[in-house]
Write a protein that holds these residues in place. Structure first.
Motif, short mmCIF file in Angstrom:
data_model
loop_
_atom_site.label_atom_id
_atom_site.label_comp_id
_atom_site.label_asym_id
_atom_site.label_seq_id
_atom_site.Cartn_x
_atom_site.Cartn_y
_atom_site.Cartn_z
N ASN A 152 22.53 -24.41 68.09
CA ASN A 152 21.57 -23.60 67.34
C ASN A 152 20.65 -22.88 68.34
OD1 ASN A 152 19.53 -25.48 68.04
ND2 ASN A 152 20.02 -26.74 66.26
N ILE A 153 19.61 -22.29 67.83
CA ILE A 153 18.77 -21.40 68.63
C ILE A 153 18.03 -22.12 69.75
CG2 ILE A 153 16.71 -21.57 67.16
CD1 ILE A 153 18.08 -18.30 68.53
N VAL A 154 17.89 -23.45 69.64
CA VAL A 154 17.17 -24.20 70.69
C VAL A 154 18.13 -24.88 71.67
CG1 VAL A 154 15.07 -24.51 69.35
CG2 VAL A 154 16.90 -26.19 69.14
N ASN A 212 18.98 -20.74 60.24
CA ASN A 212 18.72 -22.12 59.83
C ASN A 212 18.94 -23.03 61.04
OD1 ASN A 212 18.16 -21.52 57.13
ND2 ASN A 212 20.32 -21.50 56.59
N THR A 213 17.96 -23.88 61.32
CA THR A 213 17.97 -24.69 62.53
C THR A 213 17.63 -26.13 62.20
OG1 THR A 213 17.29 -22.73 63.80
CG2 THR A 213 17.03 -24.87 64.87
N GLY A 214 18.67 -26.98 62.23
CA GLY A 214 18.44 -28.40 62.02
C GLY A 214 18.43 -28.80 60.55
N GLU A 215 18.19 -30.06 60.35
CA GLU A 215 18.39 -30.69 59.03
C GLU A 215 17.45 -30.15 57.96
OE1 GLU A 215 18.57 -34.91 59.36
OE2 GLU A 215 18.55 -35.19 57.19
N HIS A 251 27.12 -24.43 64.80
CA HIS A 251 27.41 -23.40 65.80
C HIS A 251 26.41 -22.29 65.48
CE1 HIS A 251 30.51 -20.76 68.08
NE2 HIS A 251 29.52 -19.94 67.72
N LEU A 252 25.61 -21.93 66.48
CA LEU A 252 24.55 -20.93 66.27
C LEU A 252 25.05 -19.74 65.45
CD1 LEU A 252 21.80 -19.61 66.88
CD2 LEU A 252 22.76 -18.85 69.06
N HIS A 253 24.29 -19.40 64.41
CA HIS A 253 24.62 -18.22 63.60
C HIS A 253 23.36 -17.65 63.00
CE1 HIS A 253 24.94 -21.78 60.99
NE2 HIS A 253 24.53 -21.02 60.00
N TRP A 254 23.32 -16.33 62.91
CA TRP A 254 22.23 -15.63 62.23
C TRP A 254 22.79 -15.02 60.97
CZ3 TRP A 254 19.89 -12.40 66.87
CH2 TRP A 254 19.26 -13.28 67.76
N HIS A 255 22.16 -15.33 59.84
CA HIS A 255 22.52 -14.68 58.58
C HIS A 255 21.86 -13.31 58.55
CE1 HIS A 255 23.79 -18.48 56.41
NE2 HIS A 255 23.04 -19.02 57.36
N VAL A 256 22.62 -12.26 58.26
CA VAL A 256 22.08 -10.93 58.01
C VAL A 256 22.27 -10.64 56.52
CG1 VAL A 256 22.20 -8.48 58.58
CG2 VAL A 256 22.66 -10.20 60.35
N LEU A 257 21.15 -10.54 55.80
CA LEU A 257 21.18 -10.42 54.34
C LEU A 257 20.52 -9.11 53.94
CD1 LEU A 257 19.87 -14.02 53.97
CD2 LEU A 257 21.99 -13.30 52.89
N GLY A 258 21.16 -8.39 53.02
CA GLY A 258 20.59 -7.13 52.56
C GLY A 258 21.32 -6.57 51.36
N GLY A 259 20.95 -5.33 51.03
CA GLY A 259 21.59 -4.67 49.89
C GLY A 259 20.91 -4.95 48.57
N VAL A 260 19.79 -5.65 48.61
CA VAL A 260 19.03 -5.97 47.40
C VAL A 260 17.57 -6.15 47.82
CG1 VAL A 260 19.37 -8.48 47.63
CG2 VAL A 260 19.00 -7.48 45.36
N HIS A 261 16.64 -5.86 46.90
CA HIS A 261 15.23 -6.11 47.22
C HIS A 261 14.97 -7.59 47.11
CE1 HIS A 261 11.12 -4.83 47.96
NE2 HIS A 261 10.77 -5.76 47.09
N MET A 262 14.60 -8.22 48.22
CA MET A 262 14.46 -9.67 48.24
C MET A 262 13.05 -10.10 47.86
SD MET A 262 16.84 -10.58 51.49
CE MET A 262 17.08 -8.91 52.05
N SER A 263 12.99 -11.10 47.01
CA SER A 263 11.69 -11.61 46.56
C SER A 263 11.04 -12.43 47.66
CB SER A 263 11.87 -12.46 45.32
OG SER A 263 12.70 -13.55 45.64
N ALA A 272 19.79 -15.61 77.74
CA ALA A 272 19.12 -14.40 77.27
C ALA A 272 20.12 -13.28 76.98
CB ALA A 272 18.09 -13.95 78.30
N GLN A 273 21.16 -13.18 77.80
CA GLN A 273 22.17 -12.14 77.60
C GLN A 273 22.88 -12.31 76.25
OE1 GLN A 273 25.53 -12.38 80.25
NE2 GLN A 273 25.96 -10.19 80.12
N THR A 274 23.11 -13.54 75.87
CA THR A 274 23.76 -13.81 74.59
C THR A 274 22.84 -13.48 73.43
OG1 THR A 274 25.10 -15.54 75.60
CG2 THR A 274 24.86 -15.63 73.21
N LEU A 275 21.55 -13.84 73.57
CA LEU A 275 20.59 -13.51 72.52
C LEU A 275 20.44 -12.00 72.37
CD1 LEU A 275 17.90 -16.21 73.30
CD2 LEU A 275 19.44 -16.16 71.32
N ALA A 276 20.45 -11.30 73.51
CA ALA A 276 20.36 -9.83 73.44
C ALA A 276 21.60 -9.25 72.76
CB ALA A 276 20.20 -9.27 74.85
#
Ligand code: AMP
Ligand code: ZN
Length: 112
Positions: free
Chosen positions: A49-51, A85-88, A96-108, A56-60
């Motif tokens: 995960n993120i920690v 999401n990081t940890g329990e 395995h580190l992943h970033w969710h990219v969410l869109g296409g709707v106005h999020m509450s 840095a090259q991978t994060l970029a």
């Protein structure tokens, strides 16, 4: 990591709905989408995960991939959300580190 599903997806060992990739990163559609656009950005190398001392090259490269995904999916102008999401307590289910990219709707507003 040999038994990691996202390692296998990122390294083409199992098929996926690929949105973007480069040398360091793959981005593919979430199999259980929570928004009209729901793409996961992952490094090709395994980090928990993120920690997990991610270079840095991978994060970029992941940040660059987020922008490419948003452009490809048509949400660069309208806006989108990036979640790691990081940890329990955060409910991380794939370690395995992943970033969710969410869109296409106005999020509450909720937790965010
Ligand atoms: P998280 O709760 O942040 O660990 O989220 C893991 C995400 O991975 C969930 O949104 C799942 O729907 C998604 N997921 C799990 N396995 C796959 C897969 N094989 N292909 C695409 N998405 C997956
Ligand atoms: Zn992995």
């Amino acid at each position: 990591m040999s038994d990691c599903i996202f390692c296998k997806i990122a390294n083409h060992e199992i098929p996926t709905s690929l949105v973007y990739e480069d040398d360091l990163v793959a981005a593919f559609r979430d199999m259980n989408p929570q928004a009209p656009v729901h793409v996961l950005v992952v490094p090709k190398e395994h980090y928990t995960n993120i920690v997990d001392e991610v270079p840095a090259q991978t994060l970029a490269a992941m940040a660059h991939a987020v922008k490419e995904v948003a452009r490809i999916e048509g949400v660069l102008e309208s806006g989108f959300r990036v979640i790691a999401n990081t940890g329990e307590d955060a409910g991380q289910t794939v370690h395995h580190l992943h970033w969710h990219v969410l869109g296409g709707v106005h999020m509450s507003e909720g937790m965010l």
